[in-house]
Design a protein around this motif. Structure first.
Motif, PDB file in Angstrom:
ATOM      1  N   GLU A   2      -0.268   6.802  -6.444  1.00 22.99           N
ATOM      2  CA  GLU A   2      -1.347   7.808  -6.447  1.00 22.99           C
ATOM      3  C   GLU A   2      -0.772   9.217  -6.357  1.00 22.99           C
ATOM      4  O   GLU A   2      -1.345  10.155  -6.933  1.00 22.99           O
ATOM      5  N   ARG A  13       0.822  -1.205   0.000  1.00 25.92           N
ATOM      6  CA  ARG A  13       0.000   0.000   0.000  1.00 25.92           C
ATOM      7  C   ARG A  13       0.863   1.266   0.000  1.00 25.92           C
ATOM      8  O   ARG A  13       0.461   2.301  -0.534  1.00 25.92           O
ATOM      9  N   ASN A  69      -4.043   6.786   8.209  1.00 27.15           N
ATOM     10  CA  ASN A  69      -4.704   5.499   8.337  1.00 27.15           C
ATOM     11  C   ASN A  69      -4.031   4.581   7.315  1.00 27.15           C
ATOM     12  O   ASN A  69      -4.089   4.846   6.119  1.00 27.15           O
ATOM     13  N   PHE A  84      -4.638   1.889   5.862  1.00 22.91           N
ATOM     14  CA  PHE A  84      -5.451   1.256   4.818  1.00 22.91           C
ATOM     15  C   PHE A  84      -5.903   2.274   3.771  1.00 22.91           C
ATOM     16  O   PHE A  84      -6.440   1.890   2.748  1.00 22.91           O
ATOM     17  N   ASP A  85      -5.684   3.541   4.070  1.00 25.69           N
ATOM     18  CA  ASP A  85      -6.194   4.608   3.221  1.00 25.69           C
ATOM     19  C   ASP A  85      -5.062   5.119   2.330  1.00 25.69           C
ATOM     20  O   ASP A  85      -4.299   6.011   2.686  1.00 25.69           O
ATOM     21  N   VAL A  86      -4.989   4.527   1.166  1.00 24.81           N
ATOM     22  CA  VAL A  86      -3.930   4.856   0.212  1.00 24.81           C
ATOM     23  C   VAL A  86      -4.081   6.293  -0.292  1.00 24.81           C
ATOM     24  O   VAL A  86      -3.093   7.007  -0.479  1.00 24.81           O
ATOM     25  N   ALA A  87      -5.319   6.720  -0.490  1.00 27.58           N
ATOM     26  CA  ALA A  87      -5.548   8.092  -0.961  1.00 27.58           C
ATOM     27  C   ALA A  87      -5.062   9.095   0.088  1.00 27.58           C
ATOM     28  O   ALA A  87      -4.387  10.080  -0.240  1.00 27.58           O
ATOM     29  N   GLN A  88      -5.358   8.840   1.347  1.00 30.12           N
ATOM     30  CA  GLN A  88      -4.913   9.730   2.412  1.00 30.12           C
ATOM     31  C   GLN A  88      -3.388   9.699   2.541  1.00 30.12           C
ATOM     32  O   GLN A  88      -2.751  10.726   2.792  1.00 30.12           O
TER      33      GLN A  88
END
Lengths: 488, 488
Positions: free
Chosen positions: A317, A310, A438, A440-444
């Motif tokens: 991203e 990730r 977080n 698990f939050d790739v965008a964040q």
């Protein structure tokens, strides 16, 4: 007999708690401070052992008359243990020569595939765990393995001795030792996180109970974060029906203190190590590789919980969403092999390599390779990279502590930005000066990387100083002293 | 206008709470009470919709002047919704014609792949979830989807109306409706479990907050088990910083009551259905198939959380460990296809088929096939099998309620033994008369199967009567009445 402090008066020392230890001290951990290899003639050569725990405890400068009980981890170790008198492979180091099948079942089958997975919430629950006849055999091996430690400690401990048992390989040992030697003081320290009761209860009922009862054989249990300490106590309440008053778990007439001792790094030792020629020799090559770009660094074992895939996806991203960073950043990912006895880990290393290749295929230009992934272990190069990093990415799914997040700021030469998972124990201390994510939050995470890369040098320098101060608040000697002070 | 009770005076009726509803009632759920297919001429044909929720709510015999708002689930549904005036595809049923891409992202991407997974602890955390740009798009679709319901409800509700919103597809709707219509009373009911805060926090921060705030737009939220209700409240406390007094969550000036209403079955309706010719016609074939052996039955959707693979593995351990059961048991596993739009589910169905084949290869003899696995949906055959079962295996990893565990005892003809996962909501009510198991513990499940197969007929008859009584304690009409009574 006493444990001597290595602080050298350089900072406020909690030596008073160290000096309280007047009875002999024993340490127990799976991996010990020495390991053995065979040279080309087949002769045994002794080396300093690896692993975070060894660094931490060895960094605490034990006096030579303490005893460290550990396991033989290889055939060379077993040969050394058998040939040394009473297994004393080095002064103060007793290595237990365990049956290799028992060791494999206990170490790979239970410790690394079960207890590690449950406390890191790593299971793919639809398909694993499966507790069947094989896992019952493995569990018996774990009981036996822990019991061998308890037996060795019981034999070696002088009356009233203090025993510090380390980590998830030895969760049953405190109780097994207590039953043999009610006179000794026992501490246990977990370097992993702890699962909430709803997840811990994936374990078979008897296993869950035995693990908790095993730990409660200690007078004090320690964790790196209050989150893990609280989760442990809640498991005792939910699974055993124990009582917890916020400090002490009471069950069946016994009281066990639950404490948090967040291990830090020793800045003097770390900087001395980083000044050594092998580290300095790695700098020119790294500088060439990075050029005038920013260096985005990560350093991990290829461990499922480290969340390397990730991390690479977040970098992708970033390059997609903020094209201004293309050709302006080099991502060095040191991911050195770990636990390749387990198929999940081999597959994970493959996934890491695949995503790194995809990112390079999508974005590489003449003269710019976006990701440099290295899967070999080169500690000197890691230390050199810390000093040059502009952004350090530490994004584990869940992590007992994570010392990379602490070492980076201490060794940074010109200040760095830390992107840190809130699920690392280290976040408890470092959060105010890090870009928390977080995991698990790739965008964040991509957004946090953008913010970190955009940070000014002055802000980096200032935050890095604060991070380094927090990271060195409880160096190994003091951390060990705190464990001793928590004992009744 | 009122909701009428269908109990017919056959048991103590909570009709008083039903009669409290003097303002109009609206229901909202993803799947409605009717569905549409095209006949061979391309003309639309209307049918009663499937799914547990529809049975439950339709079983509550709504008066014709209530309004049920649901989504068009297929192209035929969309055609019907477009051609009906204001989407009224049947009396009291308004079907929303949503854009198919939005629907797919909301239904498959968010509801079934994210909210279902998080609340059933189903993630393979090392690799999923990955919240990236795509999942952001999906989340916006979910917001839009829930908002379309809120808009339709806001337009249809008379002043002071009561709105009952159902399940994880519509978690944002209560707040979205509240913002439009502060005058209506809103209830929400979750048919799934709820995750502990440590696991719920895998969700992106904004998603986690919005889900909780969405639910707190209701005046009352309901769950099948106190475990799920408590977990929800703890998430509100941990994630939002809300207050919880054991009954009411208070946040930002609003109060939301948290209640448990464990849905049961209607024994009259169920037995009437089982007496129908299509069910009775299935009995001879089943009797032939079972012969004089014991019938071990399971009935599930091929849903990851239903734990069918471990169930088959437990049966294999039973046949290995207790050879006396070979040729004495037939295991009928009805596993009808579910969610085959998601690759995980297609793979899972493959895994179920593989293990069933392995068990048959290992143990089959001339005249005895140990496992009969059927992956088609034949409701009549399921009801017929319930009446013949000797042992019913219900071993989900985690389940909001599980009505199979309740239907079996009600339809059993000569008494059955229930092997039940403690992680099913139904365990709250059925535990005293069931063989409870940890669903991850295949060895323990095999032992429980042995104990269940060994149980005497008299014990089975006695326990089955108690199970049936517990299973019918809160049939759909009373369950719906309880939701209404929980509203302020």
């Amino acid at each position: 007999m006493s444990v001597l402090c290595s602080c050298g008066g350089k900072r406020t020392c909690r030596g008073s708690s160290l000096r309280r230890v007047t009875a002999p001290l024993l340490l127990a951990s799976n991996r010990g401070p020495v390991m053995h290899v065979e040279d080309e003639t087949g002769a045994l050569v002794s080396r300093r052992g690896g692993g975070g725990l060894v660094s931490a405890v060895a960094g605490a400068s034990l006096a030579g008359d303490a005893l460290w009980v550990c396991a033989a981890l290889s055939e060379a170790d077993r040969r050394a243990a058998r040939s040394a008198e009473r297994g004393l492979v080095a002064p103060g180091v007793r290595m237990l020569d365990l049956d290799p099948v028992t060791f494999d079942r206990a170490y790979n089958g239970v410790a690394n595939s079960t207890l590690w997975f449950v406390n890191h919430l790593l299971y793919d629950t639809a398909s694993s765990p499966v507790f069947d006849a094989r896992s019952r055999r493995e569990w018996r091996a774990y009981q036996e393995y822990d019991d061998a430690f308890a037996e060795a400690l019981a034999r070696a401990a002088l009356p009233g001795a203090t025993v510090l048992v380390q980590d998830y390989h030895l969760m049953l040992t405190p109780r097994q030792l207590r039953e043999r030697r009610p006179d000794v003081r026992i501490g246990h320290f977990s370097h992993t996180p702890w699962a909430p009761p709803e997840y811990f209860s994936l374990l078979p009922d008897d296993v869950a109970r035995e693990v908790l009862l095993g730990m409660l054989g200690a007078d004090a249990v320690g964790f790196h974060s209050t989150r893990w300490a609280d989760a442990f106590a809640r498991c005792c309440v939910e699974v055993l029906g124990a009582a917890y008053d916020g400090q002490v778990v009471s069950y069946a007439g016994r009281r066990t203190r639950v404490s948090t001792h967040p291990l830090g790094v020793d800045p003097v030792e770390l900087r001395e190590r980083a000044a050594a020629p092998d580290v300095q020799g790695r700098l020119p090559g790294l500088r060439d590789l990075v050029g005038d770009r920013q260096l985005l660094l990560r350093i991990d074992r290829t461990e499922l919980s480290k969340n390397i895939v990730r991390g690479l996806e977040a970098y992708r991203e970033l390059l997609r969403g903020w094209p201004q960073w293309r050709e302006r950043v080099v991502h060095l990912a040191f991911a050195y092999p770990s636990r390749h006895d387990l198929p999940e880990y081999r597959e994970y290393t493959g996934a890491v390599q695949r995503v790194a290749r995809e990112v390079n295929e999508e974005f590489a230009t003449e003269g710019w390779l976006p990701v440099h992934l290295e899967v070999r272990d080169d500690y000197a190069r890691s230390l050199a990279a810390f000093s040059l990093a502009d952004v350090l990415l530490v994004n584990p799914l869940r992590d007992g502590m994570n010392l990379v997040a602490k070492e980076g700021p201490v060794l940074s030469e010109h200040g760095l930005s830390l992107v840190l998972s809130r699920q690392a124990g280290a976040a408890d201390e470092l959060a105010p000066w890090a870009h928390l994510v977080n995991p698990f939050d790739v965008a964040q995470t991509a957004e946090a990387l953008h913010a970190a890369l955009s940070e000014s040098t002055s802000s980096r320098v200032e935050r890095t100083a604060s991070l380094a101060a927090a990271a060195t608040a409880l160096p190994p000697a003091d951390w060990l002293a705190a464990q001793l002070a928590a004992l009744p």
